[in-house]
Design a protein around this motif. Structure first.
Motif, short mmCIF file in Angstrom:
data_model
loop_
_atom_site.label_atom_id
_atom_site.label_comp_id
_atom_site.label_asym_id
_atom_site.label_seq_id
_atom_site.Cartn_x
_atom_site.Cartn_y
_atom_site.Cartn_z
N VAL A 24 104.92 40.58 20.72
CA VAL A 24 103.98 41.55 21.27
C VAL A 24 104.37 42.92 20.75
O VAL A 24 105.50 43.37 20.97
CB VAL A 24 104.01 41.54 22.82
N LYS A 25 103.46 43.56 20.04
CA LYS A 25 103.70 44.93 19.56
C LYS A 25 102.81 45.86 20.36
O LYS A 25 101.61 45.63 20.48
CB LYS A 25 103.38 45.03 18.07
N LYS B 257 111.56 50.97 19.26
CA LYS B 257 111.55 51.68 17.99
C LYS B 257 111.08 53.12 18.16
O LYS B 257 110.07 53.38 18.80
CB LYS B 257 110.64 50.98 17.00
N LEU B 258 111.82 54.02 17.54
CA LEU B 258 111.42 55.42 17.48
C LEU B 258 110.42 55.60 16.34
O LEU B 258 109.44 56.30 16.47
CB LEU B 258 112.66 56.29 17.27
N ASN B 259 110.68 54.94 15.23
CA ASN B 259 109.76 54.86 14.10
C ASN B 259 110.07 53.55 13.38
O ASN B 259 110.82 52.73 13.88
CB ASN B 259 109.90 56.10 13.19
N SER B 260 109.53 53.36 12.19
CA SER B 260 109.70 52.07 11.51
C SER B 260 111.15 51.83 11.06
O SER B 260 111.53 50.69 10.82
CB SER B 260 108.76 51.98 10.31
N LYS B 261 111.96 52.88 10.96
CA LYS B 261 113.34 52.72 10.49
C LYS B 261 114.39 52.89 11.58
O LYS B 261 115.51 52.44 11.43
CB LYS B 261 113.62 53.72 9.37
N LEU C 248 107.85 52.78 20.48
CA LEU C 248 107.05 51.59 20.22
C LEU C 248 107.89 50.39 20.63
O LEU C 248 109.10 50.36 20.38
CB LEU C 248 106.73 51.52 18.72
N TYR C 249 107.31 49.41 21.29
CA TYR C 249 108.06 48.25 21.76
C TYR C 249 107.56 46.99 21.07
O TYR C 249 106.36 46.80 20.88
CB TYR C 249 107.89 48.08 23.28
N GLU C 250 108.51 46.14 20.68
CA GLU C 250 108.20 44.81 20.17
C GLU C 250 108.93 43.81 21.06
O GLU C 250 110.15 43.80 21.12
CB GLU C 250 108.64 44.66 18.71
N ILE C 251 108.16 42.98 21.75
CA ILE C 251 108.71 42.08 22.75
C ILE C 251 108.56 40.64 22.27
O ILE C 251 107.46 40.23 21.89
CB ILE C 251 107.97 42.27 24.09
N ASP C 252 109.67 39.90 22.27
CA ASP C 252 109.60 38.48 21.98
C ASP C 252 110.59 37.74 22.88
O ASP C 252 111.19 38.34 23.76
CB ASP C 252 109.84 38.18 20.49
N GLY C 253 110.76 36.47 22.69
CA GLY C 253 111.59 35.66 23.55
C GLY C 253 113.08 35.93 23.44
O GLY C 253 113.85 35.57 24.31
N ARG C 254 113.52 36.57 22.38
CA ARG C 254 114.94 36.83 22.18
C ARG C 254 115.37 38.21 22.66
O ARG C 254 116.48 38.39 23.14
CB ARG C 254 115.30 36.71 20.70
N PHE D 13 99.46 48.01 25.69
CA PHE D 13 99.30 46.70 25.09
C PHE D 13 97.97 46.64 24.34
O PHE D 13 97.00 47.27 24.73
CB PHE D 13 99.36 45.60 26.15
N ASN D 14 97.96 45.88 23.26
CA ASN D 14 96.77 45.81 22.41
C ASN D 14 95.69 44.88 22.96
O ASN D 14 94.52 45.03 22.61
CB ASN D 14 97.16 45.37 20.99
N SER D 15 96.06 43.93 23.80
CA SER D 15 95.07 43.01 24.34
C SER D 15 95.54 42.47 25.69
O SER D 15 96.71 42.60 26.06
CB SER D 15 94.81 41.85 23.38
N GLU D 16 94.64 41.83 26.38
CA GLU D 16 94.97 41.19 27.65
C GLU D 16 95.94 40.04 27.44
O GLU D 16 96.79 39.76 28.29
CB GLU D 16 93.67 40.69 28.32
N ASN D 17 95.84 39.36 26.29
CA ASN D 17 96.75 38.26 25.99
C ASN D 17 98.19 38.74 25.85
O ASN D 17 99.13 38.02 26.21
CB ASN D 17 96.31 37.54 24.72
N ASP D 18 98.39 39.95 25.31
CA ASP D 18 99.73 40.51 25.20
C ASP D 18 100.34 40.74 26.59
O ASP D 18 101.53 40.49 26.80
CB ASP D 18 99.71 41.84 24.43
N ILE D 19 99.53 41.20 27.52
CA ILE D 19 100.00 41.42 28.89
C ILE D 19 100.38 40.08 29.52
O ILE D 19 101.44 39.95 30.14
CB ILE D 19 98.93 42.14 29.73
N LYS D 20 99.54 39.07 29.34
CA LYS D 20 99.81 37.75 29.91
C LYS D 20 101.05 37.12 29.28
O LYS D 20 101.87 36.50 29.98
CB LYS D 20 98.60 36.84 29.72
#
Length: 163
Positions: A3-4, A102-106, A91-97, A143-150
């Motif tokens: 989830v980005k 992120k402050l920026n891409s680097k 910016l947040y990237e959420i996964d199972g691990r 969140f970009n979509s309702e699926n990301d929230i779920k």
């Protein structure tokens, strides 16, 4: 699945409000002690053993001073240099691990799920508690979509952070 989110900046006032709400949610029993003293004093006054009225003013004052102390502490957190990163656009990237913050891409950091002590699902946001004064606030609007929230909610349930 990852989830980005969109970039989000936690405002100082929002942080203080969330921190105070979390404090009241977890330490409500501190208000019970002065209230118990007041009830004991009422009983003592009715029996005539120990009549006084000062406790009716001091016990509520103790509660107010305790809350004021924590409000000042949380306000101070917003001013500290080492906590400035909490109040920048992230910016947040959420996964199972993990959760990548992120402050920026680097530039950024990873936060393992084990670091999250508790999570709350509110009507308009997720609140991930790292410590008494450190939170990750994820409003649904980033969140970009309702699926990301779920998906995020199902991850939190799978990690036993929310019921």
């Amino acid at each position: 699945m990852i989830v980005k989110t969109r970039k989000y900046k936690l405002e100082n006032s929002t942080y203080i409000k969330l921190a105070m709400k979390h404090l009241l949610r977890t330490q409500w029993y501190w208000a019970a002690v002065p209230l118990g003293i007041i009830i004991l004093n009422v009983i003592l006054n009715l029996t005539g053993v120990y009549p006084n009225i000062w406790i009716y003013f001091m016990a509520p004052l103790a509660i107010v001073l305790y809350l004021l102390f924590w409000a000042i502490q949380f306000t101070g957190v917003t001013q500290l240099e080492q906590n400035k990163v909490l109040f920048q656009k992230l910016l947040y990237e959420i996964d199972g691990r993990q959760i990548l913050i992120k402050l920026n891409s680097k530039e950024g950091m990873q936060m393992k799920w084990e670091m999250i002590k508790k999570a709350y699902k509110e009507k308009d946001h997720f609140l991930l508690v790292v410590s008494k004064a450190q939170f990750i606030h994820l409003p649904y609007s980033i969140f970009n979509s309702e699926n990301d929230i779920k998906f995020t909610e199902s991850l939190l349930r799978r990690k036993n952070l929310i019921a």
